[in-house]
Scaffold this motif. Structure first.
Motif, short mmCIF file in Angstrom:
data_model
loop_
_atom_site.label_atom_id
_atom_site.label_comp_id
_atom_site.label_asym_id
_atom_site.label_seq_id
_atom_site.Cartn_x
_atom_site.Cartn_y
_atom_site.Cartn_z
N LEU A 252 -0.38 -20.39 -25.59
CA LEU A 252 -0.54 -21.77 -25.14
C LEU A 252 -1.98 -22.09 -24.73
O LEU A 252 -2.34 -23.26 -24.61
CB LEU A 252 0.37 -22.05 -23.94
CG LEU A 252 1.88 -21.89 -24.14
CD1 LEU A 252 2.62 -22.09 -22.82
CD2 LEU A 252 2.39 -22.87 -25.19
N ALA A 253 -2.80 -21.06 -24.51
CA ALA A 253 -4.15 -21.27 -24.01
C ALA A 253 -4.93 -22.22 -24.92
O ALA A 253 -4.90 -22.10 -26.14
CB ALA A 253 -4.88 -19.93 -23.90
N GLY A 254 -5.62 -23.16 -24.29
CA GLY A 254 -6.44 -24.11 -25.04
C GLY A 254 -5.69 -25.29 -25.61
O GLY A 254 -6.28 -26.11 -26.33
N SER A 255 -4.41 -25.42 -25.29
CA SER A 255 -3.62 -26.53 -25.83
C SER A 255 -4.05 -27.86 -25.22
O SER A 255 -4.26 -27.96 -24.01
CB SER A 255 -2.13 -26.32 -25.54
OG SER A 255 -1.64 -25.16 -26.16
N ASP A 256 -4.17 -28.86 -26.07
CA ASP A 256 -4.41 -30.22 -25.59
C ASP A 256 -3.10 -30.90 -25.22
O ASP A 256 -3.05 -31.77 -24.35
CB ASP A 256 -5.11 -31.05 -26.67
CG ASP A 256 -6.46 -30.47 -27.05
OD1 ASP A 256 -7.35 -30.46 -26.19
OD2 ASP A 256 -6.61 -30.00 -28.19
N LEU A 257 -2.04 -30.50 -25.91
CA LEU A 257 -0.71 -31.07 -25.67
C LEU A 257 0.33 -29.98 -25.93
O LEU A 257 0.20 -29.22 -26.89
CB LEU A 257 -0.48 -32.28 -26.57
CG LEU A 257 0.79 -33.11 -26.35
CD1 LEU A 257 0.55 -34.57 -26.76
CD2 LEU A 257 1.98 -32.58 -27.16
N VAL A 258 1.34 -29.91 -25.06
CA VAL A 258 2.43 -28.97 -25.23
C VAL A 258 3.74 -29.75 -25.36
O VAL A 258 4.05 -30.60 -24.52
CB VAL A 258 2.55 -27.98 -24.06
CG1 VAL A 258 3.74 -27.04 -24.27
CG2 VAL A 258 1.25 -27.18 -23.90
N VAL A 259 4.47 -29.48 -26.43
CA VAL A 259 5.77 -30.10 -26.67
C VAL A 259 6.84 -29.08 -26.28
O VAL A 259 6.81 -27.94 -26.73
CB VAL A 259 5.95 -30.48 -28.15
CG1 VAL A 259 7.30 -31.16 -28.37
CG2 VAL A 259 4.81 -31.37 -28.62
N ILE A 260 7.79 -29.49 -25.43
CA ILE A 260 8.85 -28.59 -25.00
C ILE A 260 10.15 -28.96 -25.69
O ILE A 260 10.74 -30.02 -25.42
CB ILE A 260 9.07 -28.62 -23.47
CG1 ILE A 260 7.76 -28.33 -22.73
CG2 ILE A 260 10.14 -27.62 -23.07
CD1 ILE A 260 7.88 -28.44 -21.21
N GLU B 292 4.46 -21.42 -17.22
CA GLU B 292 3.59 -20.86 -18.25
C GLU B 292 2.53 -21.86 -18.68
O GLU B 292 1.36 -21.50 -18.91
CB GLU B 292 4.41 -20.40 -19.46
CG GLU B 292 5.39 -19.27 -19.19
CD GLU B 292 4.72 -17.95 -18.87
OE1 GLU B 292 3.47 -17.88 -18.87
OE2 GLU B 292 5.44 -16.97 -18.63
N ILE B 293 2.92 -23.13 -18.78
CA ILE B 293 1.95 -24.17 -19.14
C ILE B 293 0.88 -24.29 -18.06
O ILE B 293 -0.32 -24.38 -18.35
CB ILE B 293 2.66 -25.52 -19.36
CG1 ILE B 293 3.58 -25.45 -20.58
CG2 ILE B 293 1.62 -26.64 -19.54
CD1 ILE B 293 4.47 -26.66 -20.75
N MET B 294 1.29 -24.28 -16.80
CA MET B 294 0.34 -24.39 -15.69
C MET B 294 -0.63 -23.22 -15.68
O MET B 294 -1.80 -23.37 -15.32
CB MET B 294 1.10 -24.49 -14.38
CG MET B 294 1.91 -25.77 -14.22
SD MET B 294 2.98 -25.77 -12.76
CE MET B 294 1.76 -25.88 -11.46
N THR B 295 -0.14 -22.06 -16.09
CA THR B 295 -1.00 -20.86 -16.11
C THR B 295 -1.96 -20.87 -17.29
O THR B 295 -3.17 -20.60 -17.13
CB THR B 295 -0.12 -19.59 -16.19
OG1 THR B 295 0.71 -19.52 -15.02
CG2 THR B 295 -0.98 -18.33 -16.28
N HIS B 296 -1.47 -21.17 -18.47
CA HIS B 296 -2.26 -20.99 -19.68
C HIS B 296 -2.88 -22.28 -20.23
O HIS B 296 -3.85 -22.22 -20.99
CB HIS B 296 -1.40 -20.36 -20.78
CG HIS B 296 -0.89 -19.00 -20.42
ND1 HIS B 296 -1.70 -17.89 -20.37
CD2 HIS B 296 0.36 -18.56 -20.08
CE1 HIS B 296 -0.99 -16.83 -20.03
NE2 HIS B 296 0.26 -17.20 -19.86
#
Length: 311
Positions: A69-77, A106-110
């Motif tokens: 997930l590192a470097g993601s501009d947007l994460v879709v769950i 995990e999103i908050m971390t990476h």
């Protein structure tokens, strides 16, 4: 965008979304995260091998390691338990809130700078949960529901009238469930009110079919809920953000006084642009529409109350 990640990327909605994002080159890299070892890598490889046919250069990768997930501009769950025939979206709340909590951490971390688009059900409640857990600006946290519901309603209207779906505009508010609020007053065919073409009873039937649209597909497929239309709906929202189109689309948003509601997430018209939810548009609802909206809000609040019990 440089990178968009999909959590639950080996699931059917995740895979469909990834295929569309890659085909439309909405980012340079699509990253698929799934807990099942090897599955997201297989999905990614399959999608990459369609690139010679669809002529795209987007990179698609997969892993079961959250560091992807590192470097993601947007994460879709899209991760979580899918409902089975006879189940409501709220029936999977207890199982899915635990999944969402882990994913959010995990999103908050990476990917602490990413926007988050929630698709997992019950989407209104889980979007609220992500916002509550992160504490991030509400522009960055939103959910997919109204775009899908409005597309279903447009499809039903096209079938009923015989007109091109390209000319049909629809609006669906409220929670993504049996209490959703299709607002026929804002539905038009090339700017002409729907009521000009259909009698009240046919419009009412279409509104009810829209409310049951997901359940209808689930009952017919038996072993799978919808994934083609949901994937397309997610891609439509992402296109509006990536290309800064400032499209007015019905999305699950965190409300802060709009429609007289606070501490809740539900479907309302939003302006989507580069910053995410850039504006919530308040419609002047008539008394019956307002009553339906309030009833839908009460249903979402009931699930939010259940969150406290689960936690």
């Amino acid at each position: 965008m440089n990178k968009i990640s999909i959590v639950g990327g080996a699931g059917r909605v995740g895979e469909t979304t990834a295929q569309i994002l890659a085909e439309q080159e909405l980012c340079r890299e699509v990253a698929l995260l799934d807990v099942n070892e090897g599955m997201s890598e297989g999905v990614a490889l399959d999608i990459v091998q369609t690139s010679p046919f669809f002529k795209f250069d987007s990179r698609v990768v997969g892993s079961d390691d959250p560091s992807i997930l590192a470097g993601s501009d947007l994460v879709v769950i899209t991760a979580g338990q899918a409902r089975k025939p006879g189940m409501s979206r709220s029936d999977v709340l207890e199982a899915n809130v635990r999944v969402i909590d882990a994913v959010t951490d995990e999103i908050m971390t990476h990917a602490p700078d990413a926007m988050v688009l929630v698709v997992s059900n019950p989407v209104d409640t889980l979007t609220y949960r992500v916002a509550q857990r992160t504490g991030w600006d509400r522009r960055r946290i939103f959910g997919q529901a109204g775009v899908l519901d409005a597309s279903r309603m447009a499809g039903f209207i096209a079938q009923e009238t015989g007109f091109s779906v390209r000319d049909i505009t629809t609006m669906v508010l409220g929670g993504h469930g049996d209490t959703m609020v299709p607002v026929s007053r804002f539905c038009t065919i090339n700017g002409i009110p729907l009521s000009h073409f259909l009698p009240e009873e046919r419009i009412a039937a279409i509104m009810e079919r829209t409310r049951k649209g997901g359940a209808e597909i689930l009952a017919l497929r038996k072993n799978s809920s919808a994934y083609d239309a949901p994937g397309a709906a997610v891609a439509t929202m992402i296109d509006a953000i990536v290309r800064n189109r400032r499209r007015l689309l019905p999305c699950v948003a965190i409300l802060d006084g709009e429609y007289g509601e606070r501490e809740i997430a539900m479907g309302v018209p939003c302006v989507l642009g580069w910053q995410g939810v850039e504006q919530v548009v308040e419609l002047d609802l008539e008394p019956i529409e307002r009553a339906d909206f309030d009833r839908s809000a009460a249903s979402v609040r009931a699930d939010i109350e259940r969150l406290r019990e689960i936690s």
